[in-house]
Design a protein around this motif. Structure first.
Motif, PDB file in Angstrom:
ATOM      1  N   UNK A 247       0.865  -1.187   0.000  1.00  0.00           N
ATOM      2  CA  UNK A 247       0.000   0.000   0.000  1.00  0.00           C
ATOM      3  C   UNK A 247       0.891   1.222   0.000  1.00  0.00           C
ATOM      4  N   UNK A 248       0.644   2.153  -0.924  1.00  0.00           N
ATOM      5  CA  UNK A 248       1.514   3.305  -0.941  1.00  0.00           C
ATOM      6  C   UNK A 248       0.934   4.505  -1.650  1.00  0.00           C
ATOM      7  N   UNK A 249       1.618   5.609  -1.517  1.00  0.00           N
ATOM      8  CA  UNK A 249       1.254   6.835  -2.223  1.00  0.00           C
ATOM      9  C   UNK A 249       2.546   7.545  -2.617  1.00  0.00           C
ATOM     10  N   UNK A 250       2.599   7.952  -3.876  1.00  0.00           N
ATOM     11  CA  UNK A 250       3.732   8.710  -4.408  1.00  0.00           C
ATOM     12  C   UNK A 250       3.249  10.121  -4.703  1.00  0.00           C
ATOM     13  N   UNK A 251       3.960  11.107  -4.199  1.00  0.00           N
ATOM     14  CA  UNK A 251       3.546  12.502  -4.348  1.00  0.00           C
ATOM     15  C   UNK A 251       4.675  13.299  -4.991  1.00  0.00           C
ATOM     16  N   UNK A 252       4.382  13.897  -6.134  1.00  0.00           N
ATOM     17  CA  UNK A 252       5.370  14.705  -6.820  1.00  0.00           C
ATOM     18  C   UNK A 252       5.344  16.145  -6.347  1.00  0.00           C
ATOM     19  N   UNK A 253       6.498  16.781  -6.397  1.00  0.00           N
ATOM     20  CA  UNK A 253       6.591  18.208  -6.092  1.00  0.00           C
ATOM     21  C   UNK A 253       6.648  18.959  -7.424  1.00  0.00           C
ATOM     22  N   UNK A 254       7.348  20.063  -7.467  1.00  0.00           N
ATOM     23  CA  UNK A 254       7.407  20.852  -8.689  1.00  0.00           C
ATOM     24  C   UNK A 254       8.090  20.065  -9.811  1.00  0.00           C
ATOM     25  N   UNK A 255       7.674  20.339 -11.023  1.00  0.00           N
ATOM     26  CA  UNK A 255       8.252  19.688 -12.197  1.00  0.00           C
ATOM     27  C   UNK A 255       9.680  20.204 -12.415  1.00  0.00           C
ATOM     28  N   UNK A 256      10.636  19.280 -12.500  1.00  0.00           N
ATOM     29  CA  UNK A 256      12.016  19.690 -12.786  1.00  0.00           C
ATOM     30  C   UNK A 256      12.351  19.487 -14.264  1.00  0.00           C
ATOM     31  N   UNK A 257      11.492  18.740 -14.975  1.00  0.00           N
ATOM     32  CA  UNK A 257      11.742  18.491 -16.392  1.00  0.00           C
ATOM     33  C   UNK A 257      10.414  18.459 -17.135  1.00  0.00           C
ATOM     34  N   UNK A 258      10.172  19.501 -17.893  1.00  0.00           N
ATOM     35  CA  UNK A 258       9.002  19.541 -18.777  1.00  0.00           C
ATOM     36  C   UNK A 258       9.519  19.302 -20.188  1.00  0.00           C
ATOM     37  N   UNK A 259       9.305  18.096 -20.684  1.00  0.00           N
ATOM     38  CA  UNK A 259       9.865  17.689 -21.975  1.00  0.00           C
ATOM     39  C   UNK A 259       8.759  17.700 -23.024  1.00  0.00           C
TER      40      UNK A 259
END
Length: 317
Positions: A247-259
């Protein structure tokens, strides 16, 4: 085949905060005039990504089954046992790395999935190194940088356009000190049922414990890119099978790579790509993952730490 593409992708993160996605690509797609090349997404610590493209001709691509080596011009990827040697020698950018895989590679059956009832279109995926310890050097503009950290390596072959079978991809790689959790999922376009297709991998330091297409994934926290698409910043996931539960959750912060591929092309090239592949944009984020892993015969463990997310939008439906 008309749309044949083969890609070896290595994701790397250094202890100092570098993040790299290195792609060895061979394609005959006319949009790209057919050919071979190495593309690199390079993010320096606390900075935004830079995109490096090194184009080569089809004649500069070779593979050697005896030495298990792929070469594109001066660049190469070689396998020896559980070790992989990644070498890039391009103007202003060089890599000389050894990746030592914690476990063997994995594939589901023969790795191939057929698309359509006529069984003429397919994609085939091999995960060579679900988790590797990395060491070596990187040279940027003449400056040599020691590189130690973690890596992941997979290999995709397909004779179908990616936008035909996928509208979005959801990716998270979590490198804990003793565990690895990797999820790679895609959502089919609406005209193909808007179904989720998953690949979920969990390893400890010795073996692959889970490699399965069975996963419950809920993307949340949708945000809007003012110049692009809506994309998700958080993935809640749950797995249960063979006595193992995650069971888990992955949370992203600000985008460091917009490709955004189209934005790097000429108007003529972009117009052709848009007709056949839409407007693909990859949003890569530093983030965190928290997961509880239950394995029979062991105490359940809860792990938490840095992870690396990708939200890829091919069709924003």
């Amino acid at each position: 085949d008309k749309y044949y593409t083969e890609n070896w992708m290595t994701m790397l993160r250094s202890d100092r905060g570098h993040i790299l996605y290195v792609n060895f690509l061979r394609t005959n797609i006319g949009v790209f005039q057919g050919g071979a090349g190495v593309s690199v997404s390079l993010t320096l610590p606390d900075q935004q990504a830079k995109h490096l493209e090194f184009q080569h001709t089809p004649k500069e691509f070779s593979s050697n089954r005896e030495t298990l080596t792929i070469s594109i011009g001066p660049d190469s990827l070689r396998k020896k046992g559980n070790r992989y040697f990644l070498v890039v020698k391009e103007p202003g950018f060089e890599l000389d790395l050894e990746l030592r895989s914690w476990t063997g590679g994995v594939k589901l059956h023969d790795g191939k999935a057929w698309w359509g009832t006529d069984r003429k279109k397919w994609l085939q995926i091999f995960v060579h190194a679900p988790r590797a310890s990395v060491k070596g050097t990187m040279i940027l503009g003449g400056t040599k940088v020691p590189f130690t950290g973690d890596g992941y390596l997979d290999h995709l072959r397909q004779n179908i356009l990616g936008s035909e079978y996928a509208a979005r991809w959801f990716v998270n790689r979590f490198f804990d000190k003793d565990w690895t959790v990797v999820l790679i999922s895609f959502l089919t376009p609406k005209d193909h049922g808007a179904r989720m297709v998953h690949r979920f991998i969990v390893t400890d330091r010795d073996k692959v414990l889970v490699h399965s297409p069975s996963l419950t994934l809920t993307p949340t926290r949708k945000v809007k890119d003012p110049k692009g698409h809506n994309y998700h910043q958080q993935y809640e996931f749950r797995y249960k099978g063979d006595g193992i539960e995650v069971d888990g959750v992955a949370t992203g912060a600000a985008v460091h790579d917009r490709d955004a591929m189209l934005e790097r092309m000429s108007p003529a090239q972009a117009g052709v790509v848009k007709m056949v592949a839409g407007n693909p944009i990859t949003y890569r984020m530093r983030g965190t993952t928290k997961a509880t892993i239950s394995v029979p015969g062991r105490e359940a463990v809860t792990i938490q730490g840095k992870s690396w997310l990708e939200s890829v939008v091919l069709k924003d439906e």
